[in-house]
Design a protein around this motif. Sequence first.
Motif, PDB file in Angstrom:
ATOM      1  N   ARG A 139       0.867  -1.202   0.000  1.00  0.00           N
ATOM      2  CA  ARG A 139       0.000   0.000   0.000  1.00  0.00           C
ATOM      3  C   ARG A 139       0.881   1.222   0.000  1.00  0.00           C
ATOM      4  O   ARG A 139       1.725   1.391   0.885  1.00  0.00           O
ATOM      5  CB  ARG A 139      -0.889  -0.007   1.245  1.00  0.00           C
ATOM      6  N   ASN A 141       1.124   5.636  -1.612  1.00  0.00           N
ATOM      7  CA  ASN A 141       0.417   6.680  -2.347  1.00  0.00           C
ATOM      8  C   ASN A 141       0.804   6.554  -3.834  1.00  0.00           C
ATOM      9  O   ASN A 141       1.649   5.723  -4.209  1.00  0.00           O
ATOM     10  CB  ASN A 141       0.672   8.069  -1.752  1.00  0.00           C
ATOM     11  N   SER A 186      -3.488   4.786  -2.210  1.00  0.00           N
ATOM     12  CA  SER A 186      -4.401   5.661  -1.462  1.00  0.00           C
ATOM     13  C   SER A 186      -4.503   7.026  -2.119  1.00  0.00           C
ATOM     14  O   SER A 186      -3.645   7.433  -2.899  1.00  0.00           O
ATOM     15  CB  SER A 186      -3.901   5.806  -0.019  1.00  0.00           C
ATOM     16  N   GLY A 187      -5.580   7.733  -1.777  1.00  0.00           N
ATOM     17  CA  GLY A 187      -5.804   9.081  -2.311  1.00  0.00           C
ATOM     18  C   GLY A 187      -7.262   9.458  -2.164  1.00  0.00           C
ATOM     19  O   GLY A 187      -7.961   8.916  -1.309  1.00  0.00           O
ATOM     20  N   VAL A 188      -7.716  10.391  -2.979  1.00  0.00           N
ATOM     21  CA  VAL A 188      -9.138  10.789  -2.943  1.00  0.00           C
ATOM     22  C   VAL A 188      -9.992   9.536  -3.092  1.00  0.00           C
ATOM     23  O   VAL A 188     -10.941   9.302  -2.339  1.00  0.00           O
ATOM     24  CB  VAL A 188      -9.470  11.768  -4.098  1.00  0.00           C
ATOM     25  N   ASP A 190      -9.284   5.484  -3.125  1.00  0.00           N
ATOM     26  CA  ASP A 190      -8.267   4.444  -2.929  1.00  0.00           C
ATOM     27  C   ASP A 190      -8.506   3.346  -3.969  1.00  0.00           C
ATOM     28  O   ASP A 190      -9.636   2.881  -4.143  1.00  0.00           O
ATOM     29  CB  ASP A 190      -8.380   3.832  -1.522  1.00  0.00           C
ATOM     30  N   GLY A 204     -13.289   8.668   3.256  1.00  0.00           N
ATOM     31  CA  GLY A 204     -12.186   9.525   3.700  1.00  0.00           C
ATOM     32  C   GLY A 204     -12.467  10.994   3.468  1.00  0.00           C
ATOM     33  O   GLY A 204     -13.453  11.364   2.809  1.00  0.00           O
ATOM     34  N   VAL A 205     -11.607  11.842   4.029  1.00  0.00           N
ATOM     35  CA  VAL A 205     -11.717  13.301   3.867  1.00  0.00           C
ATOM     36  C   VAL A 205     -10.322  13.865   3.565  1.00  0.00           C
ATOM     37  O   VAL A 205      -9.313  13.306   4.011  1.00  0.00           O
ATOM     38  CB  VAL A 205     -12.288  13.982   5.146  1.00  0.00           C
ATOM     39  N   PRO A 206     -10.242  14.983   2.808  1.00  0.00           N
ATOM     40  CA  PRO A 206      -8.930  15.534   2.443  1.00  0.00           C
ATOM     41  C   PRO A 206      -8.053  15.874   3.649  1.00  0.00           C
ATOM     42  O   PRO A 206      -6.825  15.790   3.568  1.00  0.00           O
ATOM     43  CB  PRO A 206      -9.286  16.796   1.644  1.00  0.00           C
ATOM     44  N   MET A 208      -7.310  14.277   6.099  1.00  0.00           N
ATOM     45  CA  MET A 208      -6.478  13.138   6.537  1.00  0.00           C
ATOM     46  C   MET A 208      -5.046  13.268   6.033  1.00  0.00           C
ATOM     47  O   MET A 208      -4.109  12.766   6.646  1.00  0.00           O
ATOM     48  CB  MET A 208      -7.098  11.815   6.077  1.00  0.00           C
ATOM     49  N   GLN A 209      -4.874  13.987   4.919  1.00  0.00           N
ATOM     50  CA  GLN A 209      -3.515  14.205   4.385  1.00  0.00           C
ATOM     51  C   GLN A 209      -2.718  15.169   5.231  1.00  0.00           C
ATOM     52  O   GLN A 209      -1.500  15.278   5.066  1.00  0.00           O
ATOM     53  CB  GLN A 209      -3.608  14.785   2.968  1.00  0.00           C
ATOM     54  N   GLY A 215      -1.237   7.541   6.287  1.00  0.00           N
ATOM     55  CA  GLY A 215      -0.953   6.476   5.310  1.00  0.00           C
ATOM     56  C   GLY A 215      -0.346   5.259   5.998  1.00  0.00           C
ATOM     57  O   GLY A 215      -0.783   4.125   5.788  1.00  0.00           O
ATOM     58  N   PHE A 244     -11.107   2.890   7.607  1.00  0.00           N
ATOM     59  CA  PHE A 244     -10.257   4.015   8.032  1.00  0.00           C
ATOM     60  C   PHE A 244     -10.831   5.331   7.478  1.00  0.00           C
ATOM     61  O   PHE A 244     -10.863   6.348   8.179  1.00  0.00           O
ATOM     62  CB  PHE A 244      -8.832   3.787   7.538  1.00  0.00           C
TER      63      PHE A 244
END
Length: 287
Positions: A139, A141, A186-188, A190, A204-206, A208-209, A215, A244
């Motif tokens: 896993r 990015n 992973s990303g906007v 996954d 998810g929500v932005p 989280m970055q 990650g 998650f």
Amino acid sequence: MESEPISNDQKQQQQQEPMEWAPTAWAHLSAVRNQSPLIQCITNYVSMDLVANTLLSAGASPAMLHSVEEIPDFTPHIHALYINVGTLSPDWLPAMKVAAELASKSGKPWVLDPVAASASGFRLKACLELVGLKPTIIRGNASEIIALSNASVGPTKGVDSSHESMDAVDAAKRLAEAGGNIVAVSGVVDIITDGKRIVGVHNGVPMMQKITATGCSVTALIAAFVAVDPSHAFEATASALSVFGIAGEMGMDIAKGPASLRIHMIDSLYGLDQAAMLSRVHIRSLP
Ligand SMILES: Nc1ncnc2c1ncn2[C@@H]1O[C@H](COP(=O)(O)OP(=O)(O)O)[C@@H](O)[C@H]1O
Ligand SMILES: Cc1ncsc1CCOP(=O)(O)O
Ligand SMILES: [Mg+2]
């Protein structure tokens, strides 16, 4: 931990078409809570706290043991291994390799997080050597998965991605096909693929970055999910990413910024119930 990972009814449900993702993800989370799998984490210094707390709040049992001297005694007792190269130095690499080999030899799943794979020749070579030891799941990015697939160094934004997950679909498929493993980007959205099947997780929500080690933590959660269902690594990976992401969404309902999201995300993961899961899991097949 009991030997039967999830019930036959749940397995039948997994095999139905179209895939019933919400009950599948709930079954995985429930199995982690019931069985509390032991997850050995060889991970970077930045992530150790969030990774351990994520695993605990999901119901798993984390152990950050990374000394090569301890692996022969300890690794045979684990249910899954998680390896993350985030703060890699030459003295850590032998332990990673010995643990990965031992996990593979004893039929235990192991999961690789190739943090910043393209940042240096040393790091890329180490990541490729670990990929050669057949992780069950990789896993990363988008930039990390593209770097691994192309075996290329730089240009890089370090641990952050300079690509969207959808940019890495072909790279992920090639990597999965070449290694016979599951690859998640992973990303906007996954992306999860075994080289043939491909699904997208839209949770998810932005924000989280904006929390370091999210990650790393979701990769560790994948290790816990595959520990309780090793014969369905694809489904376990998608389920963990969705769970998650949902914890992030629910945490974001009350968070004021990254620091409070970190806390509320862990609380939400701990308290996630069936009703929330059934209404929020958003996993779809991609063409
Ligand atoms: N823009 C986004 N929208 C929703 N979820 C996101 C977004 N970016 C990242 N995530 C989620 O944050 C977690 C960490 O992903 P990511 O930031 O891509 O990993 P890394 O920290 O390794 O670069 C994953 O669960 C992912 O789904
Ligand atoms: C900032 C940083 N530097 C080396 S490892 C690390 C943490 C990376 O965590 P994530 O990949 O989850 O963003
Ligand atoms: Mg990362």
